[in-house]
Scaffold this active site. Structure first.
Site, PDB file in Angstrom:
ATOM      1  N   TYR A  76       0.807  -1.222   0.000  1.00 18.36           N
ATOM      2  CA  TYR A  76       0.000   0.000   0.000  1.00 18.36           C
ATOM      3  C   TYR A  76       0.836   1.265   0.000  1.00 18.36           C
ATOM      4  O   TYR A  76       0.424   2.280  -0.571  1.00 18.36           O
ATOM      5  CB  TYR A  76      -0.992  -0.008   1.166  1.00 18.36           C
ATOM      6  CG  TYR A  76      -0.418   0.233   2.540  1.00 18.36           C
ATOM      7  CD1 TYR A  76      -0.421   1.501   3.102  1.00 18.36           C
ATOM      8  CD2 TYR A  76       0.086  -0.816   3.313  1.00 18.36           C
ATOM      9  CE1 TYR A  76       0.076   1.730   4.378  1.00 18.36           C
ATOM     10  CE2 TYR A  76       0.580  -0.606   4.578  1.00 18.36           C
ATOM     11  CZ  TYR A  76       0.574   0.677   5.113  1.00 18.36           C
ATOM     12  OH  TYR A  76       1.081   0.885   6.363  1.00 18.36           O
ATOM     13  N   ASP A 126      -5.511  -3.723   2.561  1.00 17.58           N
ATOM     14  CA  ASP A 126      -4.371  -2.852   2.240  1.00 17.58           C
ATOM     15  C   ASP A 126      -3.829  -3.115   0.836  1.00 17.58           C
ATOM     16  O   ASP A 126      -3.236  -2.232   0.217  1.00 17.58           O
ATOM     17  CB  ASP A 126      -3.218  -3.071   3.239  1.00 17.58           C
ATOM     18  CG  ASP A 126      -3.505  -2.534   4.633  1.00 17.58           C
ATOM     19  OD1 ASP A 126      -4.453  -1.737   4.785  1.00 17.58           O
ATOM     20  OD2 ASP A 126      -2.782  -2.920   5.566  1.00 17.58           O
ATOM     21  N   HIS A 170     -11.082  -5.598   7.788  1.00 22.16           N
ATOM     22  CA  HIS A 170      -9.799  -5.014   7.412  1.00 22.16           C
ATOM     23  C   HIS A 170      -8.857  -6.079   6.835  1.00 22.16           C
ATOM     24  O   HIS A 170      -8.204  -5.854   5.824  1.00 22.16           O
ATOM     25  CB  HIS A 170      -9.156  -4.325   8.611  1.00 22.16           C
ATOM     26  CG  HIS A 170      -7.994  -3.465   8.232  1.00 22.16           C
ATOM     27  ND1 HIS A 170      -8.127  -2.346   7.440  1.00 22.16           N
ATOM     28  CD2 HIS A 170      -6.668  -3.576   8.494  1.00 22.16           C
ATOM     29  CE1 HIS A 170      -6.931  -1.808   7.244  1.00 22.16           C
ATOM     30  NE2 HIS A 170      -6.029  -2.529   7.867  1.00 22.16           N
ATOM     31  N   LYS A 171      -8.804  -7.210   7.489  1.00 25.71           N
ATOM     32  CA  LYS A 171      -8.031  -8.362   7.000  1.00 25.71           C
ATOM     33  C   LYS A 171      -8.720  -9.621   7.509  1.00 25.71           C
ATOM     34  O   LYS A 171      -9.460  -9.580   8.499  1.00 25.71           O
ATOM     35  CB  LYS A 171      -6.586  -8.369   7.550  1.00 25.71           C
ATOM     36  CG  LYS A 171      -5.727  -7.190   7.180  1.00 25.71           C
ATOM     37  CD  LYS A 171      -4.325  -7.334   7.788  1.00 25.71           C
ATOM     38  CE  LYS A 171      -3.494  -6.082   7.538  1.00 25.71           C
ATOM     39  NZ  LYS A 171      -2.145  -6.166   8.129  1.00 25.71           N
ATOM     40  N   TYR A 174      -8.200 -10.174  11.064  1.00 24.34           N
ATOM     41  CA  TYR A 174      -8.872  -9.231  11.977  1.00 24.34           C
ATOM     42  C   TYR A 174     -10.390  -9.329  11.771  1.00 24.34           C
ATOM     43  O   TYR A 174     -11.021  -8.428  11.216  1.00 24.34           O
ATOM     44  CB  TYR A 174      -8.396  -7.796  11.730  1.00 24.34           C
ATOM     45  CG  TYR A 174      -6.925  -7.577  11.980  1.00 24.34           C
ATOM     46  CD1 TYR A 174      -6.292  -8.127  13.097  1.00 24.34           C
ATOM     47  CD2 TYR A 174      -6.153  -6.814  11.100  1.00 24.34           C
ATOM     48  CE1 TYR A 174      -4.933  -7.936  13.328  1.00 24.34           C
ATOM     49  CE2 TYR A 174      -4.797  -6.604  11.325  1.00 24.34           C
ATOM     50  CZ  TYR A 174      -4.201  -7.166  12.435  1.00 24.34           C
ATOM     51  OH  TYR A 174      -2.858  -6.966  12.656  1.00 24.34           O
ATOM     52  N   ASP A 181      -8.354   3.123   8.176  1.00 19.39           N
ATOM     53  CA  ASP A 181      -7.349   2.925   7.121  1.00 19.39           C
ATOM     54  C   ASP A 181      -7.954   2.213   5.910  1.00 19.39           C
ATOM     55  O   ASP A 181      -7.652   2.532   4.759  1.00 19.39           O
ATOM     56  CB  ASP A 181      -6.176   2.053   7.610  1.00 19.39           C
ATOM     57  CG  ASP A 181      -5.720   2.312   9.024  1.00 19.39           C
ATOM     58  OD1 ASP A 181      -6.545   2.741   9.857  1.00 19.39           O
ATOM     59  OD2 ASP A 181      -4.546   2.050   9.313  1.00 19.39           O
ATOM     60  N   ARG A 251      -3.424   9.818  11.819  1.00 19.47           N
ATOM     61  CA  ARG A 251      -3.248   9.206  10.492  1.00 19.47           C
ATOM     62  C   ARG A 251      -4.490   8.416  10.075  1.00 19.47           C
ATOM     63  O   ARG A 251      -4.865   8.450   8.905  1.00 19.47           O
ATOM     64  CB  ARG A 251      -2.003   8.320  10.427  1.00 19.47           C
ATOM     65  CG  ARG A 251      -1.871   7.689   9.033  1.00 19.47           C
ATOM     66  CD  ARG A 251      -0.471   7.533   8.562  1.00 19.47           C
ATOM     67  NE  ARG A 251       0.133   6.330   9.055  1.00 19.47           N
ATOM     68  CZ  ARG A 251       1.352   6.264   9.590  1.00 19.47           C
ATOM     69  NH1 ARG A 251       2.083   7.348   9.750  1.00 19.47           N
ATOM     70  NH2 ARG A 251       1.840   5.125   9.990  1.00 19.47           N
ATOM     71  N   GLY A 254      -6.753  10.760   8.800  1.00 21.21           N
ATOM     72  CA  GLY A 254      -6.233  11.208   7.508  1.00 21.21           C
ATOM     73  C   GLY A 254      -6.588  10.248   6.390  1.00 21.21           C
ATOM     74  O   GLY A 254      -7.008  10.661   5.304  1.00 21.21           O
ATOM     75  N   TRP A 255      -6.438   8.952   6.656  1.00 23.32           N
ATOM     76  CA  TRP A 255      -6.855   7.955   5.663  1.00 23.32           C
ATOM     77  C   TRP A 255      -8.329   8.152   5.315  1.00 23.32           C
ATOM     78  O   TRP A 255      -8.743   8.046   4.157  1.00 23.32           O
ATOM     79  CB  TRP A 255      -6.664   6.533   6.205  1.00 23.32           C
ATOM     80  CG  TRP A 255      -5.276   5.995   6.356  1.00 23.32           C
ATOM     81  CD1 TRP A 255      -4.741   5.462   7.503  1.00 23.32           C
ATOM     82  CD2 TRP A 255      -4.252   5.862   5.357  1.00 23.32           C
ATOM     83  NE1 TRP A 255      -3.457   5.020   7.282  1.00 23.32           N
ATOM     84  CE2 TRP A 255      -3.125   5.260   5.965  1.00 23.32           C
ATOM     85  CE3 TRP A 255      -4.176   6.214   4.005  1.00 23.32           C
ATOM     86  CZ2 TRP A 255      -1.951   4.984   5.284  1.00 23.32           C
ATOM     87  CZ3 TRP A 255      -2.989   5.937   3.316  1.00 23.32           C
ATOM     88  CH2 TRP A 255      -1.898   5.338   3.950  1.00 23.32           C
TER      89      TRP A 255
END
Length: 410
Positions: A76, A126, A170-171, A174, A181, A251, A254-255
């Site tokens: 990523y 990601d 997310h993954k 997870y 993100d 962050r 921010g993502w």
């Protein structure tokens, strides 16, 4: 006789001299070697976007070396930085920028469309974001391998496990978790793909991802969004009532705002979900503006301004500068956010920037990585976020810095 010999000698000397100087004038410029490129000075008069791009190219001659990678890998951070190079090339069509992006694709996209190092079965969201580079490559070349690679990433999204409410995990490792993100990692690619190849039929599903994280991860008191949400509320880091992680990480926010402004590129104004997404962007932007430091920057833990251990952080600040500036430029945000973005950019270039003798630049105070759960376990505590390692010119800062510089024309 002697006189004749001397005259002949003079003519010979004149001829040799003339030939020598003629050849010298006509000779081509020496070919630049890698060494001579590495010694080149980056002009102080260049725009910040070019300075950062040329710095990265000088320090990482092959684009797969970004983030100090020792071997080419689909990742990523490369997707983020090289997307910023694509946007820079649109403003300043320097062939070196296009070549740098292409070098990454050449290293990883195989003739049958498979992607070296990419493992679809991990369902790691990601891994989607670097796929954004494939659209331009396919448009330019019409090579089947780029289309097949995009289709492979689209297949991952089709098969991506989801929360019961329909949000992408997310993954695979997870389960039941959405992280801020992940919205940036998946949604701009998803939106671009469905508009390009599916007549936009899945834009509602793209919007649904934002709806879920907005509904579940927003803090009613501050308007900020928590880093992660666990629908099952089983993770030790998750609040037992809400499922949210305990802190606001700049962050991650921010993502999220970058995901909104980039995904909105593909939503027609008359799409029923477009106004909803613009509303989310306005809400979170208004909330973030309240936490901007007088330096123009934001702290690593967004709402804990001035608390011991907290620090003004480069990646989140760059991401906000980009999203706010683009939001104004696209007409999503009121004009005051351009001032907020410029103040942030001033903070980055005056507070956190180092300039070397050769003109290369270094953005300091960037958190290297942060997450939730995993091994070793990351608990999402304040102490966890402020004690994660920092890295100069971390790609999560340099990519958004280039994008912010472009949107602000700095």
């Amino acid at each position: 006789m002697l006189k004749n010999t001397l005259n002949t000698l003079k003519v010979a000397i004149l001829f040799v001299s003339f030939t020598f100087f003629s050849c010298k004038t006509a000779s081509p410029k020496p070919v630049k070697t890698a060494d001579s490129q590495n010694q080149a000075i980056i002009s102080k008069d260049l725009k910040w976007s070019d300075k950062m791009a040329l710095t990265l190219m000088k320090r990482h001659p092959e684009s797969w070396q970004i983030d100090d990678s020792k071997a080419a890998k689909w990742d990523y951070v490369h997707g983020l930085v090289l997307y910023s190079f694509e946007q820079l090339y649109k403003k300043n069509p320097d062939a070196r920028y296009a070549s740098y992006v292409q070098g990454y694709l050449d290293a990883l996209i195989q003739n049958d469309g498979t992607i070296k190092t990419y493992e679809i079965q991990k369902h790691n969201i990601d891994m989607i974001v670097a796929g954004r580079l494939l659209f331009n490559a396919y448009d330019k070349t019409k090579e089947d391998k780029y289309l097949k690679a995009m289709q492979l990433l689209r297949q991952q999204l089709t098969e991506q496990p989801r929360t019961q409410s329909g949000g992408f995990w997310h993954k695979k490792i997870y389960p039941n978790q959405m992280w801020l993100d992940g919205l940036y990692m998946g949604e701009p690619f998803y939106a671009h793909y469905t508009v390009t190849f599916e007549n936009g039929k899945n834009l509602d599903d793209v919007a649904h991802q934002f709806e879920q994280i907005q509904l579940h991860a927003t803090d009613p008191a501050t308007g900020l969004l928590y880093h992660g949400w666990d629908e099952s509320k089983q993770m030790p880091w998750a609040n037992k009532e809400t499922g949210n992680s305990p802190n606001f990480w700049s962050r991650a926010l921010g993502w999220y705002v970058m995901a909104l402004v980039d995904a909105l590129d593909y939503f027609p104004k008359d799409h029923p979900k477009q106004k909803e997404l613009v509303g989310y962007l306005n809400n979170v932007s208004e909330s973030l503006a309240k936490f901007q430091d007088k330096s123009g920057l934001w702290y690593q833990v967004t709402d804990k301004m001035g608390k011991e251990g907290n620090y003004l952080e480069a990646s989140g600040s760059s991401m906000f500068a980009y999203a706010f500036a683009k939001g104004v430029n696209k007409g999503y945000l009121p004009s005051k956010f351009k001032k907020i973005a410029n103040k942030a950019f001033d903070g980055l270039t005056t507070q956190l920037m180092k300039v070397d003798a050769d003109g290369t630049i270094t953005l300091t105070q960037a958190c290297q990585v942060a997450g939730l759960g995993g091994t070793p376990y990351r608990d999402g505590s304040y102490e966890y976020y402020v004690n994660e390692k920092k890295k100069d010119n971390d790609p999560k800062a340099t990519g958004p810095f280039i994008l912010a510089a472009l949107e602000l024309n700095r």
